[in-house]
Design a protein around this motif. Structure first.
Motif, PDB file in Angstrom:
ATOM      1  N   TRP A 153     -16.108  27.254   6.015  1.00  0.00           N
ATOM      2  CA  TRP A 153     -17.283  27.781   6.699  1.00  0.00           C
ATOM      3  C   TRP A 153     -17.783  26.809   7.759  1.00  0.00           C
ATOM      4  O   TRP A 153     -18.150  27.215   8.859  1.00  0.00           O
ATOM      5  N   GLU A 154     -17.795  25.517   7.462  1.00  0.00           N
ATOM      6  CA  GLU A 154     -18.305  24.515   8.403  1.00  0.00           C
ATOM      7  C   GLU A 154     -17.508  24.532   9.704  1.00  0.00           C
ATOM      8  O   GLU A 154     -18.082  24.446  10.795  1.00  0.00           O
ATOM      9  N   ASP A 188     -19.009  25.889  13.347  1.00  0.00           N
ATOM     10  CA  ASP A 188     -18.996  25.027  14.530  1.00  0.00           C
ATOM     11  C   ASP A 188     -18.323  25.724  15.708  1.00  0.00           C
ATOM     12  O   ASP A 188     -18.800  25.638  16.845  1.00  0.00           O
ATOM     13  N   THR A 190     -25.892  24.425   9.333  1.00  0.00           N
ATOM     14  CA  THR A 190     -24.850  24.573   8.310  1.00  0.00           C
ATOM     15  C   THR A 190     -23.759  23.527   8.448  1.00  0.00           C
ATOM     16  O   THR A 190     -23.689  22.818   9.428  1.00  0.00           O
TER      17      THR A 190
END
Length: 209
Positions: free
Chosen positions: A19-20, A24, A209
């Motif tokens: 997810w990171e 981004d 996040t």
């Protein structure tokens, strides 16, 4: 001899990344539109052709636009600085496309249309396309077929990633609701200027996040 720079991996190869990483990439895509719209004091850059294969992530993790065939370069001196006073959704987008193919159109009001780039990014690259399959077609020209197909080894195959979820699939539970709300408002504007507000909200969510 032709020398070609390797631009990196296209966005479709990141669908299974963490997810990171995907958050981004999504943030960089929105910031890229910021840059095209606002950064250069002399030129406005505008594009309509949004697909996973038109962007790549290089070895440093930077998102790059790699297909420049449909990028319009517009001299700011020819542009009337108009605020967007009305919502701009599908019909507005189709009206712009008709203008672009007209010899009489000289892009003087292009600034009110540039937020459409955000809508195309949100609809076709970021959204959960399994939950909102209609968003995949947002902004496609009338000349494009309902299901783009390519010839591969003598057979016709559906466009790659037609069943994909979008880069922002599977968000953390704590941001799922505000993220989906902001994506929806990015795609379908509900009040004048609402798309820009939604993009700002999206950027703030993704930065956390």
């Amino acid at each position: 001899m032709i020398v070609v720079e390797h631009a990196g991996r296209t966005l479709d190869t990141f669908m299974d990344s963490s997810w990171e990483v995907r958050a981004d990439i999504a943030l960089q895509l929105l910031q890229l539109v910021d840059t095209l719209r606002e950064k250069d004091p002399d030129w406005v850059l505008f594009f309509l052709d949004v697909s996973f294969q038109n962007f790549a992530v290089d070895s440093r993790g930077w998102v790059r636009l790699i297909d420049l065939d449909d990028v319009m370069v517009i001299d700011r001196r020819t542009v009337v600085n108009q605020e967007q006073m009305e919502m701009c959704n599908e019909q507005c987008n189709m009206d712009l496309q008709k203008k672009l193919y007209s010899d009489e159109y000289h892009c003087e009001d292009i600034l009110k249309y540039t937020p459409i780039m955000y809508a195309s990014i949100c609809a076709r690259l970021l959204s959960n396309l399994q939950k909102h399959p209609d968003r995949r077609k947002w902004g496609k020209t009338s000349e494009e077929s309902e299901e783009q197909r390519v010839e591969v080894a003598g057979s016709v195959e559906s466009e790659k990633h037609s069943d994909s979820e979008g880069l922002l699939h599977g968000p953390p539970d704590k941001i799922k609701r505000p993220l989906e709300d902001a994506l929806g408002r990015c795609v379908q504007e509900t009040q004048p200027g609402g798309r820009l507000d939604a993009v700002f909200t999206l950027q703030q969510i993704l930065k956390m996040t």
